[in-house]
Design an enzyme around this catalytic site. Structure first.
Site, mmCIF file in Angstrom:
data_model
loop_
_atom_site.group_PDB
_atom_site.id
_atom_site.type_symbol
_atom_site.label_atom_id
_atom_site.label_comp_id
_atom_site.label_asym_id
_atom_site.label_seq_id
_atom_site.Cartn_x
_atom_site.Cartn_y
_atom_site.Cartn_z
ATOM 1 N N GLU A 83 51.855 38.375 38.064
ATOM 2 C CA GLU A 83 52.383 36.999 38.151
ATOM 3 C C GLU A 83 52.857 36.487 36.802
ATOM 4 O O GLU A 83 52.090 36.455 35.835
ATOM 5 C CB GLU A 83 51.291 36.074 38.716
ATOM 6 C CG GLU A 83 51.813 34.672 38.964
ATOM 7 C CD GLU A 83 50.796 33.773 39.672
ATOM 8 O OE1 GLU A 83 49.943 34.284 40.423
ATOM 9 O OE2 GLU A 83 50.863 32.556 39.459
ATOM 10 N N LYS A 261 41.919 29.375 42.978
ATOM 11 C CA LYS A 261 42.840 30.521 42.837
ATOM 12 C C LYS A 261 43.373 30.571 41.399
ATOM 13 O O LYS A 261 43.513 31.636 40.799
ATOM 14 C CB LYS A 261 43.983 30.394 43.845
ATOM 15 C CG LYS A 261 44.878 31.624 43.955
ATOM 16 C CD LYS A 261 46.071 31.618 43.037
ATOM 17 C CE LYS A 261 46.948 32.833 43.257
ATOM 18 N NZ LYS A 261 48.079 32.912 42.328
ATOM 19 N N ASP A 277 35.403 45.633 39.563
ATOM 20 C CA ASP A 277 35.560 45.490 41.018
ATOM 21 C C ASP A 277 35.951 44.040 41.292
ATOM 22 O O ASP A 277 35.102 43.152 41.418
ATOM 23 C CB ASP A 277 34.224 45.841 41.699
ATOM 24 C CG ASP A 277 34.287 45.688 43.210
ATOM 25 O OD1 ASP A 277 35.256 45.105 43.721
ATOM 26 O OD2 ASP A 277 33.349 46.170 43.878
ATOM 27 N N HIS A 375 57.822 28.563 35.588
ATOM 28 C CA HIS A 375 57.810 29.654 36.550
ATOM 29 C C HIS A 375 59.208 30.171 36.821
ATOM 30 O O HIS A 375 59.435 31.364 36.889
ATOM 31 C CB HIS A 375 57.228 29.151 37.880
ATOM 32 C CG HIS A 375 55.814 29.571 38.082
ATOM 33 N ND1 HIS A 375 55.409 30.300 39.148
ATOM 34 C CD2 HIS A 375 54.716 29.387 37.342
ATOM 35 C CE1 HIS A 375 54.120 30.528 39.062
ATOM 36 N NE2 HIS A 375 53.668 29.975 37.970
HETATM 37 C C1 MEV Z 1 49.356 29.698 40.806
HETATM 38 O O1 MEV Z 1 49.144 31.088 40.743
HETATM 39 C C2 MEV Z 1 48.081 28.957 40.473
HETATM 40 C C3 MEV Z 1 48.156 27.439 40.650
HETATM 41 O O2 MEV Z 1 48.626 27.122 41.962
HETATM 42 C C4 MEV Z 1 46.762 26.907 40.428
HETATM 43 C C5 MEV Z 1 46.594 25.447 40.764
HETATM 44 O O3 MEV Z 1 47.357 24.900 41.597
HETATM 45 O O4 MEV Z 1 45.647 24.845 40.199
HETATM 46 C C6 MEV Z 1 49.148 26.820 39.697
#
Ligand code: MEV
Length: 426
Positions: A83, A261, A277, A375
């Site tokens: 990413e 995430k 792992d 991004h």
């Molecule tokens: C993208 O990989 C991760 C985000 O969506 C985390 C978040 O929204 O806090 C930018």
């Protein structure tokens, strides 16, 4: 899709033969076979012994996050992932954290849980008491399996027994509490759980089915915190925005999943680079986040009296330096050397700091300009590369697509063709 997926004896074949069969079955070109065959920094022989039915390798980009200062020590952090923006964001967050001294981290020790499930127990509560009575014998049996771990100060240290009320009636679950030292510990704990199972059956009069480690590693926590000076991160409004973002995640599981995430973007990238792992890390993180019965953020964000932002993270971090890919994968070994960590808990602590940094960077971007600008730049470069742009053309094609607000594969192809034509005329 393939005509027949029953590749008889596939596992017994040498890698080269497996590839030939695969080439036919999946109609691969010579070039595609060559790409798959490349095992990168991992010798083919090693790859062939790591998993089954190996046909080659698969490589991720490896980036180095800079600026990390953790418990007063500087670290260069290897991150392997696909990413864009993650490595830059971590480095940037770590730079901002440095203003107030960087990250403070601690851990609860490398302690894992091994579960032994007993069903059909005639008197579950009495069986529970009996198991606790025989704790000494059970721990001895467990520790006999791993004298090396015990000699290093690790091993089975305690026994917890619970009676669960389940869909299939009451169930007794014995839990070995094991200090796994510098290992992630799945092998050691599973071996111990299997070894004590016959004794557990004999003591309880029940029947043992599962004997396995728990990935809810809530006795192997890492804690990280950092203060971000308001001026260094864009002012009080950004501080407020991040605190509001945290409150949103705390109140809503849909937001919280994405919040966590973002933390795992950092944790998993270091985990992959260091041969960990990562499925266990993900399972541990999300089950820990749900421990109250509600899915919650793994970090908290508050404003202190000076108006600065204070972040903290607490999550399980089951990682190891001995055993597994951390030892067998040469790239993982090199990355652990880059990081310079000497123990599994030090690795866990660094990963906690990276998770906190990653979360900060995401929230800061989201609470201010949004993440798409940064991004899109990287995305445009990726699209340009996939459309065949090379060298200086990559940035030229990406820039044009951004200007035109058309970041698309077909447009990238047109631009590559256009620029190549111009290049040839020159
Ligand atoms: C993208 O990989 C991760 C985000 O969506 C985390 C978040 O929204 O806090 C930018």
């Amino acid at each position: 899709m393939t005509e027949n997926s029953e590749l008889q004896g596939f596992y017994k074949l040498p890698m080269e033969r497996r590839r030939e069969l695969l080439k036919k079955a999946a109609s691969l070109s010579d070039e595609e076979v060559m790409i798959i065959a490349n095992t990168g920094g991992l010798p083919a022989e090693t790859a062939d012994h790591m998993i089954e039915n190996v046909v080659g390798g698969y490589t991720y980009p490896l980036g180095i996050a800079t600026n990390f200062r953790i418990n007063g020590t500087d670290y260069l952090v290897p991150m392997a992932l696909e990413e864009p923006s993650v490595v830059a964001a971590a480095s940037n967050a770590a730079k901002m954290a440095r203003v107030k001294g960087g990250f403070e981290v601690s851990n609860t020790g490398p302690v894992m849980i091994g579960q032994i499930q007993v069903v059909n127990v005639p008197k579950p509560e009495a069986a529970r008491a009996k198991l606790i009575d025989r704790k000494g014998d059970l721990l001895k049996k467990a520790n006999d399996q791993d004298p090396m771990l015990v000699s290093l100060g690790g091993g089975a240290k305690d026994l917890n027994v619970k009676v669960l009320s389940t869909l299939k009636g009451p169930m007794v679950v014995a839990e070995l509490i094991v200090n796994t030292g510098d290992a992630m510990g799945a092998n050691a704990v599973n071996t111990m759980a299997e070894a004590v199972a016959p004794m557990v059956e004999e003591i309880t009069g029940g029947r043992v089915f599962l004997r396995i480690i728990s990935n809810l590693a809530d006795r192997r926590l890492v804690r990280a915190s950092a203060v971000f000076e308001k001026e260094a991160i864009g002012g009080e409004d950004v501080v407020d925005g991040i605190v509001y973002a945290y409150a949103f995640a705390d109140a809503d599981p849909y937001r919280c999943a994405t919040h966590n995430k973002g933390i795992m973007n950092g944790v998993v990238a270091v985990g992959i680079a260091c041969g960990q792992d990562i499925r266990a890390l993900e399972a541990g993180a999300h089950s820990y986040a749900s421990r109250s019965g509600k899915y919650k953020p793994l970090t908290t964000w508050e404003k202190n009296r000076d108006g600065d932002l204070v972040g903290s993270l607490e999550m399980p971090m089951a990682v190891g330096l001995v055993g597994g890919a951390a030892k067998t994968h040469p790239a993982a070994r090199a990355n652990i050397k880059i990081l310079g960590v000497k123990t599994a808990v030090e690795l866990a602590e660094v990963m906690g700091a990276v998770g906190l940094a990653q979360n900060f960077a995401a929230l800061r971007a989201l609470a201010s300009e949004g993440i798409q600008r940064g991004h899109m730049k990287l995305h445009a470069r990726n699209v340009a590369i996939s459309a065949g742009a090379k060298g200086e053309f990559i940035d030229l094609v990406a820039k044009r697509m951004i200007e035109e607000r058309k970041i698309r594969f077909d447009r990238a192809k047109e631009l590559v063709a256009e620029l190549s034509k111009q290049g040839k005329k020159r």
